[in-house]
Design an enzyme around this catalytic site. Sequence first.
Site, short mmCIF file in Angstrom:
data_model
loop_
_atom_site.label_atom_id
_atom_site.label_comp_id
_atom_site.label_asym_id
_atom_site.label_seq_id
_atom_site.Cartn_x
_atom_site.Cartn_y
_atom_site.Cartn_z
CG HIS A 38 -2.19 -0.73 1.06
ND1 HIS A 38 -3.40 -0.29 1.55
CD2 HIS A 38 -2.45 -1.90 0.45
CE1 HIS A 38 -4.34 -1.15 1.24
NE2 HIS A 38 -3.79 -2.15 0.57
CD GLU A 107 -6.71 -2.25 -2.78
OE1 GLU A 107 -5.61 -1.66 -2.66
OE2 GLU A 107 -6.83 -3.48 -2.67
#
Length: 333
Positions: A38, A107
């Site tokens: 991330h 995402e």
Amino acid sequence: MTRFGYTLMTEQSGPKQLVGYAVDAEKVGFDFEVSSDHYFPWLDEQGHAPYAWSLLGAVAHATSRVDLMTYVTCPTVRYHPAVVAQKAATVGVLSDGRFTLGLGAGENLNEHVVGERWPAVGERHDMLEEAVEIISALLDGERLTFDGVHFRTDSAKLWDLPADPVELAVAVSGSQSISRFAPLVDHLVATEPKAELIQGWDEARAEAAGDRTPAPSRKIGQIPISWDPDVEVATRRAHEQFRWFAGGWHVNADLPTTEGFDAASQFVRPDDVAQTIPCGPDLDAVVEAVSAYWEAGFTDIALVQVGDAAQQRFLDEAAGPLLDKLRAAAPSS
């Protein structure tokens, strides 16, 4: 035999702490370790997002037995797939063949940072398919010139490859992604214990293999838990750190900021979180929650212990007894 893993959750811990947890998770007996990849945490309260690939290099040197994996890397916007292939090959070498490259469509939260638009899901899957083709060819040692709809490479070649090729896993959520990716990669990744995903995956691989027997394929799932001797502390921590989880992946894939996740989860109550995440000291409750995955046909299940503050105590006090209970309850073959 069902294998149990430990999650190096980069959103909730710093890089040095994560390497220490990785070492202790190996010592306590976990079979494999997965790392998120991330650029942002889900919520400001989590407070971390170190670079997964530096972390994996350090963990590869600090451990000797556990398998390692990204869970998962998006190889389409923030990273070019040729660069992902190079990173995967290097971690494969550093880990002496213990690394599996987990891939997914990503995402918005993590991909928007490079200033590109966020594609719709169909286009993201098109991009991921091209990325898998590029990564597979490079990990097989090809010198690759590729001219696709979304990506290009010009005489790309990896100069440092592990003795055994890095295997690929892809995150899937339904029949469309299964039919597309099951023939292209080695293993399945999913975040929900749905037997129909496993059945569809095996059928798609068998169909693609034709008269040949398809190669063995791992089915890798992940489940959050919030262990703590105090159930109220565990529930508060799960709500603070993991209330974003309630939106589901159709929501989670498209929100671009931590503020968006905070707003989307503002009406989620601690009791709501506790209904989906086992909270407290009851290890049997954790086993019951995890059992949904092996009953659905998952072969590998990674645990996410929620919250950095509880991580070391979980590894020191609860992880060993929990693994014993899980292995006693899980199918042996």
